[in-house]
Design an enzyme around this catalytic site. Structure first.
Site, PDB file in Angstrom:
ATOM      1  N   ASP A 175       0.857  -1.195   0.000  1.00  0.00           N
ATOM      2  CA  ASP A 175       0.000   0.000   0.000  1.00  0.00           C
ATOM      3  C   ASP A 175       0.890   1.242   0.000  1.00  0.00           C
ATOM      4  O   ASP A 175       1.627   1.477   0.957  1.00  0.00           O
ATOM      5  CB  ASP A 175      -0.883  -0.067   1.263  1.00  0.00           C
ATOM      6  N   ASN A 182      -0.215   4.525  -0.388  1.00  0.00           N
ATOM      7  CA  ASN A 182      -0.804   5.800   0.044  1.00  0.00           C
ATOM      8  C   ASN A 182      -1.449   5.751   1.430  1.00  0.00           C
ATOM      9  O   ASN A 182      -2.191   6.649   1.818  1.00  0.00           O
ATOM     10  CB  ASN A 182      -1.815   6.305  -0.996  1.00  0.00           C
ATOM     11  N   ASP A 205      -3.854   3.983   2.777  1.00  0.00           N
ATOM     12  CA  ASP A 205      -5.294   3.779   3.022  1.00  0.00           C
ATOM     13  C   ASP A 205      -5.590   2.348   3.485  1.00  0.00           C
ATOM     14  O   ASP A 205      -6.747   1.950   3.615  1.00  0.00           O
ATOM     15  CB  ASP A 205      -6.131   4.136   1.779  1.00  0.00           C
ATOM     16  N   ASP A 210      -1.912  -1.233  -3.681  1.00  0.00           N
ATOM     17  CA  ASP A 210      -2.188  -0.479  -4.916  1.00  0.00           C
ATOM     18  C   ASP A 210      -1.071  -0.656  -5.943  1.00  0.00           C
ATOM     19  O   ASP A 210      -0.033  -1.278  -5.657  1.00  0.00           O
ATOM     20  CB  ASP A 210      -2.422   1.012  -4.599  1.00  0.00           C
ATOM     21  N   ASP A 223      -5.648 -11.006 -14.958  1.00  0.00           N
ATOM     22  CA  ASP A 223      -6.686 -11.993 -14.707  1.00  0.00           C
ATOM     23  C   ASP A 223      -7.840 -11.667 -15.648  1.00  0.00           C
ATOM     24  O   ASP A 223      -8.314 -10.531 -15.687  1.00  0.00           O
ATOM     25  CB  ASP A 223      -7.149 -11.862 -13.246  1.00  0.00           C
ATOM     26  N   ASP A 278     -10.003 -16.962 -15.532  1.00  0.00           N
ATOM     27  CA  ASP A 278     -10.796 -17.357 -14.379  1.00  0.00           C
ATOM     28  C   ASP A 278     -11.895 -18.356 -14.784  1.00  0.00           C
ATOM     29  O   ASP A 278     -12.571 -18.153 -15.796  1.00  0.00           O
ATOM     30  CB  ASP A 278     -11.439 -16.074 -13.822  1.00  0.00           C
ATOM     31  N   GLU A 287      -7.788 -21.535 -15.390  1.00  0.00           N
ATOM     32  CA  GLU A 287      -8.196 -22.133 -14.122  1.00  0.00           C
ATOM     33  C   GLU A 287      -9.237 -23.190 -14.466  1.00  0.00           C
ATOM     34  O   GLU A 287     -10.332 -22.858 -14.919  1.00  0.00           O
ATOM     35  CB  GLU A 287      -8.787 -21.075 -13.187  1.00  0.00           C
ATOM     36  N   HIS A 327      -4.550 -17.355  -4.134  1.00  0.00           N
ATOM     37  CA  HIS A 327      -5.420 -16.532  -3.286  1.00  0.00           C
ATOM     38  C   HIS A 327      -6.675 -17.268  -2.815  1.00  0.00           C
ATOM     39  O   HIS A 327      -7.445 -16.712  -2.031  1.00  0.00           O
ATOM     40  CB  HIS A 327      -5.811 -15.271  -4.053  1.00  0.00           C
ATOM     41  N   ASP A 328      -6.914 -18.480  -3.323  1.00  0.00           N
ATOM     42  CA  ASP A 328      -8.090 -19.245  -2.896  1.00  0.00           C
ATOM     43  C   ASP A 328      -7.733 -20.389  -1.947  1.00  0.00           C
ATOM     44  O   ASP A 328      -8.624 -21.063  -1.432  1.00  0.00           O
ATOM     45  CB  ASP A 328      -8.791 -19.868  -4.117  1.00  0.00           C
TER      46      ASP A 328
HETATM   47  C1  GLC Z   1     -11.985 -18.125  -9.308  1.00  0.00           C
HETATM   48  C2  GLC Z   1     -11.166 -17.159  -8.478  1.00  0.00           C
HETATM   49  C3  GLC Z   1     -11.884 -16.898  -7.190  1.00  0.00           C
HETATM   50  C4  GLC Z   1     -13.233 -16.277  -7.513  1.00  0.00           C
HETATM   51  C5  GLC Z   1     -14.030 -17.152  -8.472  1.00  0.00           C
HETATM   52  C6  GLC Z   1     -15.187 -16.399  -9.072  1.00  0.00           C
HETATM   53  O1  GLC Z   1     -12.081 -19.374  -8.722  1.00  0.00           O
HETATM   54  O2  GLC Z   1      -9.883 -17.676  -8.291  1.00  0.00           O
HETATM   55  O3  GLC Z   1     -11.164 -16.079  -6.327  1.00  0.00           O
HETATM   56  O4  GLC Z   1     -13.972 -16.093  -6.341  1.00  0.00           O
HETATM   57  O5  GLC Z   1     -13.245 -17.574  -9.559  1.00  0.00           O
HETATM   58  O6  GLC Z   1     -14.736 -15.445  -9.976  1.00  0.00           O
END
Ligand code: GLC
Length: 547
Positions: free
Chosen positions: A21, A23, A25, A29, A98, A201, A256, A322-323
């Site tokens: 980050d 700035n 907040d 970013d 993405d 995605d 994915e 991230h999942d």
């Molecule tokens: C993919 C992303 C996930 C998101 C889902 C819906 O699995 O990795 O984070 O919630 O798609 O877009």
């Protein structure tokens, strides 16, 4: 023809909200990302994948886009993004974005316009009449991937729209050529700016073949047999390649592809729909899909990864994103965090393909201790919370189930140093709390320590890039049982063997592996030796050059 950059690269995934980050907040970013490009370059990274940075109400933290041509104001502006591309280019780093193309946000102007059945945008989404005569029953029994019905009713027009995720994420209608055109325009817009490619995605769900009821009673993702990897899905992806990607010589498209088999994935590569894809089989061998934490089944975990290594021409191996929950507590051990973190790094970074690592993995970031799912920022958990309320479950059990699935674990701010908010932000209030372990686990401490996980990742990434056999060689399984993992990488006369004991117990090598002769070129114990001892210590891992 020159080989694509990804044939010898490690990709680093940034979750922009939690990376840096600039700035104050409390939200990461783009200028923050720019300030860390030298760090990534030094680590040996060549390609960066950014989770979504487009304008979005952030209901699913960016996976709900309301304008594909604008940057989310919390993250910066299009000028900031152009500067990121420029600064990345100066350092020979490539940026992958993405591509969220199965659905948009319900705040996207297309969706708002589609609420009028006479608008041409109505057909951009999947609107249907209800099943019964008074229209009060959804068109079919499909359920969302986040739980609950996959349909939402709009009274004003007496129609239902489909959403395979939250109701704030309506599915686009890929049967409409205009939608395909719009997606192609977006891809072309970013590629022509200098973006290197896309992580696509939920890309195996975009084309719905029919709208019949789904089989079974499973409350999540019911109906998949009518859309997952449909013929139309293949056609759409191939069309994106023929119309757009083909014009950009060196590019990367990674999908994915939850549930895909090696044969299905390989067919997509051969048909030029994707360059590589993320499989989901290896994550099923611990507690992820269950309620109670379960011990990792190393054989199942290893076999799942090997199955793709053996049967797919180019892999995209990963342990974290991230999942997913963090890998050390998941596949390694809290008793041996450094050894197991390094063993996992060796497992991943010696595999065939283009390995992906996720921010914080290189320093061994962990899950949230004593997580309270009530405070979760994850839309999936908010939805699951309401569903579980319908069952007579003890609160402790409910909490356990939610905690198992909470994606906040992977999304806590990156731990740069031991100052306020781990150096992620100058503010002590961050959008998601910093993990309290940041004083022990951070980049600054590890950067100067030659024995740290970070230094290990760095050396290994560089080694992988120098050793042809590690990025170009074939994969060959060496059969083992229990917690032992063994495989070779082979390129003409050269052969390297990777031997890992993924357990807290000392493991004596079986007779079949007792005569390994060669030089240990890399290992996670300072004195690893493959000739004098047959014992592998807890999480010991070696890379052996078989001369
Ligand atoms: C993919 C992303 C996930 C998101 C889902 C819906 O699995 O990795 O984070 O919630 O798609 O877009």
């Amino acid at each position: 023809m020159k080989k694509p950059t990804w044939t010898n690269a490690v990709v680093y995934q940034i979750y922009p909200r939690s990376f840096c980050d600039s700035n104050g907040d409390g939200i990461g970013d783009i200028p923050g990302i720019i300030s860390k490009l030298d760090y990534l370059k030094d680590l040996g990274i060549k390609i960066i994948w950014l989770s979504p940075i487009y304008k979005s109400p952030q209901f699913d933290l960016g996976y709900d886009i309301s304008d594909y041509y604008e940057i989310n104001p919390e993250y910066g502006t299009m000028e900031d993004f152009d500067r990121l591309l420029e600064e990345a280019k100066k350092r020979d780093l490539r940026i992958v974005m993405d591509l969220v193309a199965n659905h948009t946000s319900n705040q996207h102007p297309w969706f708002l316009a589609s609420l009028d059945p006479s608008s041409p945008y109505h057909d951009y989404y999947i609107w249907k009449k209800g099943k019964d005569s008074n229209g009060k029953k959804p068109p079919n029994n499909w359920t969302s991937n986040f739980s609950g019905s996959a349909w939402t009713y709009v009274k004003e027009i007496d129609e239902w729209y489909l959403h395979l995720f939250a109701k704030e994420q309506p599915d686009l209608n890929w049967h409409n050529p205009k939608v395909v055109e719009e997606i192609e325009k977006i891809i072309d817009f970013y590629l022509s700016k200098g973006v290197y490619g896309f992580r696509c995605d939920v890309i195996t769900q975009i084309y719905k073949e029919s709208y019949e009821d789904g089989k079974g009673h499973f409350p999540i993702g019911r109906g998949g047999e009518h859309y997952l990897l449909s013929e139309g899905n293949h056609r759409c992806l191939r069309k994106l390649y023929d119309d757009v990607y083909v014009r950009y010589e060196d590019h990367l498209v990674v999908g994915e592809t939850s549930g895909v088999t090696p044969a299905q994935g390989e067919a997509m590569i051969k048909n030029k729909e994707l360059d590589m894809f993320f499989e989901f089989d290896h994550i099923l061998h611990d507690s992820y899909s269950l309620v109670w934490p379960k011990k990792l089944n190393v054989e199942g975990f290893k076999n799942a990864i090997f199955n793709f290594q053996k049967n797919v021409s180019w892999n995209a191996p990963y342990l974290e994103n991230h999942d997913q929950r963090r890998s050390i507590p998941r596949y390694g051990s809290e008793k041996y965090p450094l050894e197991s973190g390094k063993a996992l790094a060796m497992f991943l970074l010696c595999l065939k393909g283009t390995p992906f690592i996720y921010q914080g993995q290189e320093i061994g970031m962990r899950n949230i201790p004593n997580n309270n799912p009530r405070k979760s920022k994850d839309v999936c958990i908010k939805m699951l919370y309401n569903i579980l309320d319908r069952f007579p479950l003890l609160p402790a059990i409910k909490r356990k189930i939610l905690n198992q699935h909470d994606r906040d674990h992977a999304r806590t701010p990156m731990q740069w140093d031991d100052s306020v908010s781990a150096g992620f932000s100058s503010s002590d209030k961050t959008w998601l709390d910093v993990n309290p372990n940041y004083k022990q686990i951070n980049v600054a401490i590890q950067q100067d320590d030659p024995n740290s996980l970070l230094s290990f990742y760095k050396k290994l990434i560089h080694l992988r890039q120098q050793e042809e056999v590690l990025h170009e060689g074939e994969f060959a399984e060496v059969p083992t049982k229990g917690s032992l993992i063994c495989y070779r990488r082979v390129l003409s006369q050269k052969s390297m063997l990777i031997l890992i004991n993924l357990s807290e117990k000392t493991h004596t090598r079986p007779a079949s592996l007792s005569k390994i002769c060669g030089k240990v070129v890399f290992s996670n114990y300072p004195d690893s030796d493959c000739t004098s001892s047959l014992d592998l210590r807890p999480y010991e891992a070696m890379l052996i050059d078989l001369e």
